[in-house]
Design a protein around this motif. Structure first.
Motif, short mmCIF file in Angstrom:
data_model
loop_
_atom_site.label_atom_id
_atom_site.label_comp_id
_atom_site.label_asym_id
_atom_site.label_seq_id
_atom_site.Cartn_x
_atom_site.Cartn_y
_atom_site.Cartn_z
N THR A 60 0.83 -1.20 0.00
CA THR A 60 0.00 0.00 0.00
C THR A 60 0.86 1.25 0.00
O THR A 60 0.65 2.17 -0.80
CB THR A 60 -0.93 0.00 1.23
N GLY A 63 2.67 1.68 -3.32
CA GLY A 63 1.75 2.18 -4.35
C GLY A 63 1.52 3.66 -4.22
O GLY A 63 1.51 4.40 -5.21
N ALA A 124 -4.06 1.27 -11.02
CA ALA A 124 -5.18 0.34 -11.03
C ALA A 124 -4.90 -0.83 -11.97
O ALA A 124 -5.13 -2.00 -11.61
CB ALA A 124 -6.47 1.05 -11.44
N LEU A 127 -1.72 -3.03 -10.57
CA LEU A 127 -2.04 -3.79 -9.36
C LEU A 127 -3.05 -4.89 -9.65
O LEU A 127 -2.91 -6.01 -9.15
CB LEU A 127 -2.56 -2.86 -8.26
N HIS A 128 -4.08 -4.58 -10.44
CA HIS A 128 -5.11 -5.59 -10.70
C HIS A 128 -4.70 -6.60 -11.76
O HIS A 128 -4.72 -7.81 -11.52
CB HIS A 128 -6.43 -4.91 -11.12
N TYR A 133 -4.25 -8.12 -7.69
CA TYR A 133 -4.95 -7.60 -6.53
C TYR A 133 -6.43 -7.42 -6.86
O TYR A 133 -6.78 -7.03 -7.97
CB TYR A 133 -4.36 -6.24 -6.11
N VAL A 138 -7.07 -2.65 -4.37
CA VAL A 138 -6.58 -1.51 -5.16
C VAL A 138 -7.21 -0.23 -4.64
O VAL A 138 -6.53 0.80 -4.50
CB VAL A 138 -6.87 -1.71 -6.66
N THR A 142 -5.20 3.03 -3.29
CA THR A 142 -5.30 4.32 -3.99
C THR A 142 -6.19 5.33 -3.30
O THR A 142 -6.19 6.50 -3.68
CB THR A 142 -5.82 4.11 -5.43
N CYS A 149 -11.97 2.21 -9.20
CA CYS A 149 -10.77 1.47 -9.62
C CYS A 149 -11.07 0.57 -10.80
O CYS A 149 -10.25 0.43 -11.71
CB CYS A 149 -10.20 0.66 -8.45
#
Length: 162
Positions: A60, A63, A124, A127-128, A133, A138, A142, A149
């Motif tokens: 986290t 990011g 987004a 990470l995804h 994630y 996410v 964020t 997201c």
């Protein structure tokens, strides 16, 4: 007698991969990871002990550090006249695991596409789609809603397809 390293040190490779994919620069990625660990070690031992998932906390923070870097990098590039291209990852793996990681690295074309995205879209999507994630995670990283997201990742995918 030395104390064993904390488990968070083992997260370095994951954090470096995440930061590199978000920032496109190995030097900036290393700086972001260093900043992430600096924030971890700035916590008191009691604060660190209260964190149930240090790896998630580090991800986290990394990011968010990358989002800050992307925002300031975009502002700096507005003053730069030439074309920005991300630097390639050096091709000197230290181990089999590093070689596999490098083999799975994002291609230069994808990095150039990422640069055309907003920082939020980039985070987004990476990470995804790259790290797997969930959108709820996410959103937590964020500071946005899961729905926002999903929309950011969707618009980022449209950019990739274009």
């Amino acid at each position: 007698m030395t104390t064993p390293p904390e488990p968070v040190v083992g997260e370095r490779r994951h954090l470096l991969n995440l930061a590199y994919r978000l920032l496109g620069s190995l030097a900036e990625a290393e700086d972001a990871v260093q900043e992430t660990y600096a924030r971890w070690y700035a916590l008191t031992p009691a604060q660190r002990a209260a964190i149930s998932s240090p790896g998630a906390w580090l991800t986290t923070v990394a990011g968010r550090v990358c989002l800050d870097v992307l925002g300031s990098a975009r502002a700096r590039r507005e003053q730069y006249v030439g074309e920005w291209l991300p630097e390639p990852v050096p091709e000197q793996p230290d181990s089999v695991a590093d070689r596999i990681t490098l083999d799975e690295s994002v291609t230069m074309a994808f990095l150039v596409t990422l640069e055309a995205m907003t920082p939020a879209q980039r985070v987004a999507l990476v990470l995804h789609d790259v790290f797997g994630y969930a959108f709820a995670e996410v959103a937590e990283i964020t500071g946005r809603t899961p729905a926002a997201c999903r929309e950011l990742a969707s618009s980022a995918r449209r950019r990739v397809r274009a």
